[in-house]
Design a protein around this motif. Structure first.
Motif, PDB file in Angstrom:
ATOM      1  N   LEU A   1       0.837  -1.195   0.000  1.00 39.48           N
ATOM      2  CA  LEU A   1       0.000   0.000   0.000  1.00 39.48           C
ATOM      3  C   LEU A   1       0.871   1.242   0.000  1.00 39.48           C
ATOM      4  N   THR A   2       0.479   2.228  -0.829  1.00 39.39           N
ATOM      5  CA  THR A   2       1.147   3.532  -0.741  1.00 39.39           C
ATOM      6  C   THR A   2       0.725   4.255   0.526  1.00 39.39           C
ATOM      7  N   HIS A   3      -0.512   4.030   0.973  1.00 38.04           N
ATOM      8  CA  HIS A   3      -1.005   4.611   2.228  1.00 38.04           C
ATOM      9  C   HIS A   3      -2.315   3.923   2.583  1.00 38.04           C
ATOM     10  N   PHE A   4      -2.745   4.094   3.843  1.00 35.88           N
ATOM     11  CA  PHE A   4      -3.901   3.347   4.329  1.00 35.88           C
ATOM     12  C   PHE A   4      -5.160   4.225   4.341  1.00 35.88           C
ATOM     13  N   HIS A   5      -5.627   4.593   3.157  1.00 30.12           N
ATOM     14  CA  HIS A   5      -6.917   5.257   3.003  1.00 30.12           C
ATOM     15  C   HIS A   5      -7.836   4.327   2.234  1.00 30.12           C
ATOM     16  N   ARG A   6      -9.124   4.382   2.540  1.00 32.86           N
ATOM     17  CA  ARG A   6     -10.048   3.349   2.071  1.00 32.86           C
ATOM     18  C   ARG A   6     -10.092   3.202   0.555  1.00 32.86           C
ATOM     19  N   ASP A   7      -9.885   4.287  -0.191  1.00 32.45           N
ATOM     20  CA  ASP A   7      -9.949   4.174  -1.637  1.00 32.45           C
ATOM     21  C   ASP A   7      -8.750   3.425  -2.207  1.00 32.45           C
ATOM     22  N   HIS A   8      -7.714   3.238  -1.416  1.00 31.49           N
ATOM     23  CA  HIS A   8      -6.532   2.503  -1.857  1.00 31.49           C
ATOM     24  C   HIS A   8      -6.371   1.164  -1.130  1.00 31.49           C
ATOM     25  N   SER A   9      -6.792   1.117   0.127  1.00 28.45           N
ATOM     26  CA  SER A   9      -6.447  -0.035   0.974  1.00 28.45           C
ATOM     27  C   SER A   9      -7.630  -0.913   1.347  1.00 28.45           C
ATOM     28  N   GLY A  10      -8.846  -0.506   0.999  1.00 28.62           N
ATOM     29  CA  GLY A  10     -10.024  -1.215   1.501  1.00 28.62           C
ATOM     30  C   GLY A  10     -10.021  -2.710   1.242  1.00 28.62           C
ATOM     31  N   LEU A  11      -9.573  -3.111   0.049  1.00 29.23           N
ATOM     32  CA  LEU A  11      -9.574  -4.534  -0.309  1.00 29.23           C
ATOM     33  C   LEU A  11      -8.379  -5.293   0.258  1.00 29.23           C
ATOM     34  N   ALA A  12      -7.467  -4.603   0.913  1.00 31.37           N
ATOM     35  CA  ALA A  12      -6.222  -5.252   1.345  1.00 31.37           C
ATOM     36  C   ALA A  12      -6.474  -6.372   2.344  1.00 31.37           C
ATOM     37  N   ALA A  13      -7.373  -6.149   3.321  1.00 25.68           N
ATOM     38  CA  ALA A  13      -7.610  -7.181   4.337  1.00 25.68           C
ATOM     39  C   ALA A  13      -8.195  -8.441   3.697  1.00 25.68           C
ATOM     40  N   TRP A  14      -9.157  -8.266   2.795  1.00 27.74           N
ATOM     41  CA  TRP A  14      -9.743  -9.421   2.096  1.00 27.74           C
ATOM     42  C   TRP A  14      -8.694 -10.143   1.262  1.00 27.74           C
ATOM     43  N   LEU A  15      -7.903  -9.366   0.511  1.00 26.29           N
ATOM     44  CA  LEU A  15      -6.899  -9.965  -0.355  1.00 26.29           C
ATOM     45  C   LEU A  15      -5.838 -10.695   0.468  1.00 26.29           C
ATOM     46  N   ALA A  16      -5.506 -10.142   1.641  1.00 29.79           N
ATOM     47  CA  ALA A  16      -4.528 -10.796   2.515  1.00 29.79           C
ATOM     48  C   ALA A  16      -5.072 -12.125   3.033  1.00 29.79           C
ATOM     49  N   ARG A  17      -6.359 -12.151   3.407  1.00 28.32           N
ATOM     50  CA  ARG A  17      -6.962 -13.413   3.867  1.00 28.32           C
ATOM     51  C   ARG A  17      -6.967 -14.457   2.757  1.00 28.32           C
ATOM     52  N   GLU A  18      -7.293 -14.027   1.543  1.00 29.03           N
ATOM     53  CA  GLU A  18      -7.363 -14.963   0.422  1.00 29.03           C
ATOM     54  C   GLU A  18      -5.986 -15.519   0.059  1.00 29.03           C
ATOM     55  N   SER A  19      -4.966 -14.640   0.083  1.00 32.16           N
ATOM     56  CA  SER A  19      -3.652 -15.024  -0.419  1.00 32.16           C
ATOM     57  C   SER A  19      -2.708 -15.535   0.665  1.00 32.16           C
ATOM     58  N   GLY A  20      -2.988 -15.154   1.928  1.00 36.30           N
ATOM     59  CA  GLY A  20      -2.068 -15.487   3.010  1.00 36.30           C
ATOM     60  C   GLY A  20      -0.866 -14.565   3.074  1.00 36.30           C
ATOM     61  N   CYS A  21      -0.879 -13.483   2.277  1.00 30.88           N
ATOM     62  CA  CYS A  21       0.253 -12.540   2.278  1.00 30.88           C
ATOM     63  C   CYS A  21       0.057 -11.464   3.346  1.00 30.88           C
ATOM     64  N   PRO A  22       1.135 -11.011   3.957  1.00 32.23           N
ATOM     65  CA  PRO A  22       1.036  -9.822   4.799  1.00 32.23           C
ATOM     66  C   PRO A  22       0.814  -8.596   3.913  1.00 32.23           C
ATOM     67  N   VAL A  23       0.370  -7.516   4.513  1.00 30.67           N
ATOM     68  CA  VAL A  23       0.195  -6.260   3.788  1.00 30.67           C
ATOM     69  C   VAL A  23       1.357  -5.347   4.144  1.00 30.67           C
ATOM     70  N   ARG A  24       2.077  -4.903   3.131  1.00 27.72           N
ATOM     71  CA  ARG A  24       3.247  -4.055   3.338  1.00 27.72           C
ATOM     72  C   ARG A  24       2.863  -2.586   3.241  1.00 27.72           C
ATOM     73  N   LEU A  25       3.299  -1.787   4.217  1.00 27.31           N
ATOM     74  CA  LEU A  25       3.141  -0.341   4.186  1.00 27.31           C
ATOM     75  C   LEU A  25       4.165   0.270   5.130  1.00 27.31           C
ATOM     76  N   HIS A  26       4.342   1.566   5.036  1.00 26.11           N
ATOM     77  CA  HIS A  26       5.393   2.214   5.809  1.00 26.11           C
ATOM     78  C   HIS A  26       5.114   2.136   7.301  1.00 26.11           C
ATOM     79  N   SER A  27       6.172   2.084   8.089  1.00 22.89           N
ATOM     80  CA  SER A  27       6.029   1.951   9.540  1.00 22.89           C
ATOM     81  C   SER A  27       5.256   3.127  10.148  1.00 22.89           C
ATOM     82  N   ALA A  28       5.360   4.333   9.573  1.00 22.33           N
ATOM     83  CA  ALA A  28       4.622   5.477  10.108  1.00 22.33           C
ATOM     84  C   ALA A  28       3.122   5.308   9.908  1.00 22.33           C
TER      85      ALA A  28
END
Length: 330
Positions: free
Chosen positions: A89-116
């Motif tokens: 993710l470039t940043h955690f706003h819903r228009d960019h990141s909303g599907l990330a949790a679902w996609l992570a569950r489906e794929s088993g991948c962690p979601v990468r984003l900046h520590s800040a």
């Protein structure tokens, strides 16, 4: 002057419709994912590694329709969400990141984003800045409580964002683990504290998220938190991006374009002009805080026509400019 990389994307932007997927490079596809009226789509990017694995950047807003659509586009690459190799993710706003949790569950991948950005999530300041702590924000703006009706937001409240179970921090300068590809993370705070852009070093292409857009000046300080003044950090981010002035741009919205430097200079000029306006208002003695300075500034729709979410945004950003003007006089 910037020019679009793909005519069909540009025509869709002009029409206010969602563009069809476009190949920006042999292994990079830009996918318009529907968002909402006024902002028809965000861009997800599908990156194919040298082993034919698919990696997703900014998958988009979470709706049942978008899950089905992204699954269909991924299927064109010969896999499905369970076969995704990484999510960034470039940043955690819903228009960019909303599907990330679902996609992570489906794929088993962690979601990468900046520590800040992760730190902000853990501080429970995620979601929209237009819904949290209005009384405190009104005091910060200097806005009388009696005028609260001006910033009320009507309509349906979007559901809370689902935070992925496993978050993996990325750092400035890091290369993403995408076999055979050089995709480097650059930290560009301003729009949000942990915003990053992704530099495809062998392709002359930068995925800029919401740091650079072709058609609007990105909102600054779109999230709470972060170190330093968001406007000042954003100017530093624009300076960092000067190294990529000749590159093509895959933005978070609008259409893909070239060259980066033309748009970067335009955005920087806008920010510095706004800062000069704020300094003039403060020096005149007719403005002391966001509420009294903002009416003296230039606004596209006109100050008197701002209300609700747009007025909140205007006051939030004015407050950041006032803070910077006072801390760093011209």
């Amino acid at each position: 002057m910037i020019e679009p990389l793909d005519e069909s994307q540009y025509l869709a932007h002009r029409a206010g419709t969602v563009p069809q997927p476009v190949a920006l490079r042999s292994w990079v596809r830009a996918v318009g994912v529907p968002f909402r009226r006024g902002i028809p789509h965000s861009f997800a990017y599908l990156l194919r590694d040298e082993e034919s694995g698919v990696h997703v950047v900014d998958p988009g807003q979470d709706t049942a329709e978008n899950r089905a659509y992204l699954s269909a586009v991924v299927a064109e690459s010969g896999t499905d969400p369970r076969g995704i190799r990484s999510i960034t993710l470039t940043h955690f706003h819903r228009d960019h990141s909303g599907l990330a949790a679902w996609l992570a569950r489906e794929s088993g991948c962690p979601v990468r984003l900046h520590s800040a950005e992760i730190a902000e999530l853990r501080a429970e300041s995620r979601g929209s800045r237009y819904t949290d702590g209005l009384d405190a924000r009104m005091r910060r703006w200097g806005m009388p409580i009696s005028r609260a009706s001006l910033i009320e937001i009507t309509g349906e409240t979007p559901p809370a964002l689902t935070v992925p179970d496993e978050l993996e921090p990325v750092a400035d300068g890091e290369l993403l683990p995408i076999p055979g590809r050089r995709v480097r993370v650059r930290h560009t705070p301003g729009h949000s504290p942990g915003h990053v852009v992704l530099v495809l070093e062998d392709e002359g292409l930068v995925l800029t998220g919401d740091t650079l857009l072709p058609h609007i000046n990105p909102p600054i300080g779109r999230s709470h938190g972060g170190e330093g003044n968001a406007v000042g950090r954003f100017l530093e981010s624009l300076e960092l991006l000067a190294a990529y002035d000749a590159d093509d741009v895959g933005p978070g919205h609008g259409y893909c374009f070239r060259p980066l430097g033309e748009r970067r200079r335009d955005v920087e000029a806008h920010v510095r002009a706004r800062l000069a306006e704020v300094r003039t208002a403060l020096a005149s003695g007719r403005g002391t805080d966001a509420w009294t300075v903002a009416p003296q500034l230039t606004w596209g729709p006109g100050w008197a026509n701002l209300s609700g979410r747009n007025l909140q945004s205007a006051l939030d950003q004015t407050a950041l400019y006032v803070e910077l003007a006072r801390s760093a006089p011209a």
